[in-house]
Design a protein around this motif. Structure first.
Motif, PDB file in Angstrom:
ATOM      1  N   LEU A 249      34.093  26.805  48.067  1.00 14.99           N
ATOM      2  CA  LEU A 249      35.051  27.900  48.227  1.00 14.99           C
ATOM      3  C   LEU A 249      36.289  27.282  48.861  1.00 14.99           C
ATOM      4  CD1 LEU A 249      35.634  30.992  48.190  1.00 14.99           C
ATOM      5  CD2 LEU A 249      34.663  31.081  50.482  1.00 14.99           C
ATOM      6  N   CYS A 266      34.772  40.930  53.996  1.00 13.16           N
ATOM      7  CA  CYS A 266      33.679  39.992  54.291  1.00 13.16           C
ATOM      8  C   CYS A 266      32.553  40.674  55.069  1.00 13.16           C
ATOM      9  CB  CYS A 266      34.222  38.807  55.089  1.00 13.16           C
ATOM     10  SG  CYS A 266      32.928  37.622  55.515  1.00 13.16           S
ATOM     11  N   MET A 268      30.090  39.267  56.369  1.00 13.15           N
ATOM     12  CA  MET A 268      29.688  38.465  57.520  1.00 13.15           C
ATOM     13  C   MET A 268      30.686  38.607  58.668  1.00 13.15           C
ATOM     14  SD  MET A 268      26.812  37.212  56.766  1.00 13.15           S
ATOM     15  CE  MET A 268      26.664  36.312  58.283  1.00 13.15           C
ATOM     16  N   ILE A 270      33.783  37.159  58.860  1.00 18.37           N
ATOM     17  CA  ILE A 270      34.398  35.856  59.191  1.00 18.37           C
ATOM     18  C   ILE A 270      35.919  36.024  59.228  1.00 18.37           C
ATOM     19  CG2 ILE A 270      34.633  33.449  58.444  1.00 18.37           C
ATOM     20  CD1 ILE A 270      31.919  33.875  56.960  1.00 18.37           C
ATOM     21  N   ILE A 273      38.499  33.397  57.473  1.00 20.43           N
ATOM     22  CA  ILE A 273      38.828  33.396  56.040  1.00 20.43           C
ATOM     23  C   ILE A 273      40.270  33.878  55.845  1.00 20.43           C
ATOM     24  CG2 ILE A 273      37.800  35.692  55.613  1.00 20.43           C
ATOM     25  CD1 ILE A 273      37.618  32.844  53.114  1.00 20.43           C
ATOM     26  N   CYS A 287      29.356  31.785  56.301  1.00 21.81           N
ATOM     27  CA  CYS A 287      29.694  32.228  54.942  1.00 21.81           C
ATOM     28  C   CYS A 287      28.455  32.185  54.051  1.00 21.81           C
ATOM     29  CB  CYS A 287      30.771  31.308  54.377  1.00 21.81           C
ATOM     30  SG  CYS A 287      31.205  31.692  52.683  1.00 21.81           S
ATOM     31  N   MET A 288      28.327  33.174  53.170  1.00 20.03           N
ATOM     32  CA  MET A 288      27.182  33.179  52.247  1.00 20.03           C
ATOM     33  C   MET A 288      27.665  33.017  50.807  1.00 20.03           C
ATOM     34  SD  MET A 288      26.278  37.153  51.972  1.00 20.03           S
ATOM     35  CE  MET A 288      27.434  38.433  52.418  1.00 20.03           C
ATOM     36  N   MET A 289      28.933  32.670  50.655  1.00 21.67           N
ATOM     37  CA  MET A 289      29.547  32.434  49.334  1.00 21.67           C
ATOM     38  C   MET A 289      29.309  33.591  48.374  1.00 21.67           C
ATOM     39  SD  MET A 289      29.146  28.394  48.716  1.00 21.67           S
ATOM     40  CE  MET A 289      30.723  27.832  48.162  1.00 21.67           C
ATOM     41  N   CYS A 290      29.518  34.795  48.890  1.00 19.55           N
ATOM     42  CA  CYS A 290      29.323  35.966  48.033  1.00 19.55           C
ATOM     43  C   CYS A 290      30.517  36.172  47.108  1.00 19.55           C
ATOM     44  CB  CYS A 290      29.109  37.210  48.886  1.00 19.55           C
ATOM     45  SG  CYS A 290      30.534  37.621  49.893  1.00 19.55           S
ATOM     46  N   GLY A 291      31.677  35.632  47.501  1.00 15.27           N
ATOM     47  CA  GLY A 291      32.865  35.737  46.655  1.00 15.27           C
ATOM     48  C   GLY A 291      33.609  37.050  46.793  1.00 15.27           C
ATOM     49  N   LYS A 292      33.190  37.916  47.737  1.00 17.67           N
ATOM     50  CA  LYS A 292      33.880  39.201  47.914  1.00 17.67           C
ATOM     51  C   LYS A 292      35.339  38.973  48.287  1.00 17.67           C
ATOM     52  CE  LYS A 292      30.676  42.834  49.215  1.00 17.67           C
ATOM     53  NZ  LYS A 292      30.373  43.811  50.245  1.00 17.67           N
ATOM     54  N   CYS A 293      35.567  37.922  49.101  1.00 18.00           N
ATOM     55  CA  CYS A 293      36.928  37.634  49.549  1.00 18.00           C
ATOM     56  C   CYS A 293      37.820  37.266  48.360  1.00 18.00           C
ATOM     57  CB  CYS A 293      36.929  36.535  50.607  1.00 18.00           C
ATOM     58  SG  CYS A 293      35.959  35.104  50.147  1.00 18.00           S
TER      59      CYS A 293
END
Ligand code: SF4
Ligand code: SF4
Ligand code: SF4
Lengths: 330, 345
Positions: A249, A266, A268, A270, A273, A287-293
């Motif tokens: 990311l 996010c 989480m 964070i 970001i 981060c869980m790399m969900c890509g929501k951001c």
């Protein structure tokens, strides 16, 4: 060439959230029921494919890892030391492929927390968040848990400072308090992990703690998205190897207007970001790399998910408005 | 009776008693058993008579699984070679050994007779044809006093490591107990292990025991369960060769601190049966066949003895209530409008 551009546009306009929902559902079924079809995705998985769930379709690394940490030091240089290294290498090999997206897309316990968050939204309960200083303090807990899940088993196989060794009932201490152990077997109709074990002080302490944490996870996830993930030692272990991940990311700070959309999206919580304009690799330890951001960033190419240096999904103004329209129009 | 007569009678009794005991033993042979450790005195039949009487009903008998110090096998520590010791055998009798591997193949293990009789075979590690339950049999046959004595010792080796995975957990060939229809007398006990290949018997379990002869059910066989502390119960098998015996609680540490949930206690299922068959065996005629078989296994204390769902669920529920109430109160407090300091008469 044009067709590649078109494909990119289509991908960037897509709803990653929906894709994530289906991947999570598929992974959940695979890891909870896969064993029934004799599927075993692999051992040493960097995710909570809980071994206490009898039909598991893969094996969580932490259980075996804790067992291995109880190896007496005198045996570390023999076959058992090699087995530990092979186990760790397998874990890293799995991890490298998806990086922290194991948490955002695959972990059954993470998925369950997301489903509890959906329930919260349906019940119209406002999401809770932590203030930044509290967040920073709480986010250290996972490293403490990681240290304990290494040190406690070590003290079973070895004597520290001449003290007596710990009893075997302290074995796999994290599993004993892990909500994965208590909750995930329920999906296969196994309620046996919901009991407190009175057979020894160690078992009593750990299983009672496990059930207290389970209660907290359920209620916590009804207020705070991904309530447990902030404390998860698997996430701490991930972060140690996060730089080696093929999936990345990245952020282009020059394009960031600090609108704060990403932070607000996010789960989480964070803050970095949005605030961090310097780092190119923006994968933080929680981060869980969900890509929501990425989905909610309105700046072209500001946030990108890349496989090595190849962007696979990136923020675009057009994609942002498309998604917002879709959301607002139901 | 005067004193010299009494003395003479006692002397006569002392002289004759060993002979009486010996002939009783010859008529009623002891069971053949396989154990992990060599028996305290591994003997051939010539010396076995005395040992039998000592071991029968001995407090440390341990269901016949070894000498005084009962050794148990763990399905969590696989070893590449297995050796089991025979408590004794009769000279002149025919002794054979077989191993039925998890893949169904039958092999003949190395059988060493002599002062320390034992069987030995290799169990290569890893998930493959040897991953799972091996049935080990020693079959002894010989004619004595016109009776064909058939004694079978069975042992189940669970060759498993969780590291090899549990791919066979839904394969009934691996999860169900198997028998061999070439064995003259066999005990089969259901549910000795769970589908993860872990020993699964706990005290209080009602064991379903089937007695077979060459794969066919045997009705009217005497089936005995001997527990760790020497408690016994004998029942008779029904038309289907099935008998049920409930395993009593047999583990009583005096202090709760001494209680071990991982305690493994040995028990033994044995069976005997006589059939009015006549014939010849190795040139010797017989008019009756006497069958005996043993099958040892282990039990653990049941989970319900040391765990509580009630307290567990109560604790989880309490944490949910406290957590929920905490968040609710926190939000309520923050929602209350600022009142400031107002004048109050
Ligand atoms: S209890 Fe938790 S840490 Fe242990 S195997 Fe299950 S999911 Fe992994
Ligand atoms: S951080 Fe969350 S998603 Fe990741 S392994 Fe832990 S529980 Fe699963
Ligand atoms: S920083 Fe982005 S990718 Fe990471 S958890 Fe937050 S929203 Fe998801």
């Amino acid at each position: 060439m044009n067709s590649l551009k078109d494909l990119r546009r289509v991908v960037n306009h897509a709803s990653l959230g929906r894709f994530r929902f289906y991947v999570q559902l598929f992974s959940f079924v695979l890891l909870i029921y896969g064993g029934y079809l004799a599927i075993n995705v692999g051992n040493q998985l960097p995710t909570f494919a809980c071994l206490y769930s009898d039909l598991h379709g893969g094996a969580c690394y932490l259980l075996g890892f804790q067992h291995q940490m109880a190896t007496p030091w005198s045996q570390l240089f023999g076959g058992r030391g090699l087995a530990i290294l092979i186990g760790l290498a397998t874990f890293v090999a799995f991890f490298v492929v998806f990086n922290k997206a194991w948490c955002g897309f695959i972990c059954p316990l993470g998925t369950l927390q997301d489903w509890l968050s959906s329930l919260r939204r349906k019940l119209n309960i406002r999401a809770a968040g932590y203030s930044e200083p509290v967040f920073q303090r709480l986010s250290k807990i996972k490293y403490v848990l990681l240290a304990l899940l290494i040190l406690i088993p070590m003290a079973i196989g070895n004597s520290f400072f001449g003290l007596p060794k710990l009893g075997h009932d302290w074995g796999v201490p994290f599993c004993m308090i892990c909500p994965g152990r208590t909750i995930l077997p329920l999906f296969t109709g196994d309620f046996s992990q919901l009991a407190i074990d009175f057979s020894s002080l160690a078992k009593l302490t750990l299983t009672a703690l496990g059930l207290a944490i389970t209660g907290l996870l359920i209620i916590g996830s009804l207020f705070k998205p991904r309530f447990f993930c902030l404390f998860c030692p698997m996430s701490a272990l991930h972060y140690i190897f996060s730089r080696t991940g093929l999936l990345r990311l990245t952020k282009n700070g020059a394009k960031c207007t600090r609108c704060g959309n990403c932070f607000r999206a996010c789960d989480m919580g964070i803050r970095a970001i949005a605030d961090d304009l310097e780092s190119k690799n923006i994968v933080k330890d929680d981060c869980m790399m969900c890509g929501k951001c990425i989905e909610v960033c309105p700046e072209d190419g500001c946030l990108q998910a890349k496989v090595l240096s190849l962007p696979v999904y990136e923020s675009t103004a057009e994609g942002f408005f498309k998604r917002m329209n879709r959301k607002n129009n139901g | 009776m005067n004193r010299p007569v009494l003395l003479f009678a006692s002397l006569l009794a002392l002289l004759l008693l060993p002979g009486v005991a010996k002939s009783a033993v010859a008529g009623e042979l002891d069971h053949l058993r396989l154990t992990l450790a060599p028996p305290a005195t591994a003997t051939t039949e010539a010396e076995a008579g005395d040992e039998e009487e000592c071991l029968e009903g001995h407090a440390d008998h341990g269901g016949g699984r070894g000498g005084r110090e009962v050794q148990l096998e763990s399905e969590h520590r696989p070893v590449p070679r297995r050796t089991y010791h025979l408590n004794h055998y009769r000279r002149g009798a025919e002794v054979n050994a077989y191993v039925r591997r998890p893949d169904g193949a039958v092999i003949e293990p190395e059988l060493i007779l002599g002062a320390s009789p034992r069987v030995s075979f290799s169990t290569p590690p890893g998930d493959g044809p040897t991953h799972g339950a091996h049935n080990v049999y020693v079959v002894e046959r010989g004619v004595e006093d016109e009776v064909l004595q058939v004694r079978v010792a069975k042992w189940i080796t669970m060759h498993h490591s969780c590291r090899w995975g549990h791919n066979g957990k839904f394969d009934p060939e691996l999860t169900n107990p198997q028998s061999l229809d070439t064995i003259p007398f066999e005990i089969v006990v259901d549910d000795l292990w769970n589908r993860n290949f872990h020993a699964a018997v706990t005290s209080g379990d009602n064991l379903r025991i089937t007695v077979l002869s060459y794969g066919e059910p045997v009705a009217g066989a005497e089936v005995t369960l001997t527990s760790e502390q020497g408690w016994r119960k004998t029942v008779t098998s029904d038309e289907q060769g099935v008998a049920h015996i409930q395993l009593v609680r047999d583990y009583y540490p005096s202090l709760w601190q001494d209680f071990r949930r991982s305690h493994r206690g040995p028990f033994e299922v044995s069976a005997r049966w006589q059939a009015d068959k006549s014939g010849q065996f190795r040139g010797q005629a017989y008019s009756m066949v006497s069958y005996r078989a043993t099958h040892p296994w282990v039990y653990s204390p049941p989970v319900r003895e040391y765990s509580s769902y009630g307290y567990g669920l109560l604790l989880a529920a309490a944490m949910m209530v406290v957590g929920g109430a905490g968040v609710y109160l926190h939000r309520e407090r923050r929602r209350r409008p600022y009142r400031g300091i107002v004048f109050d008469e």
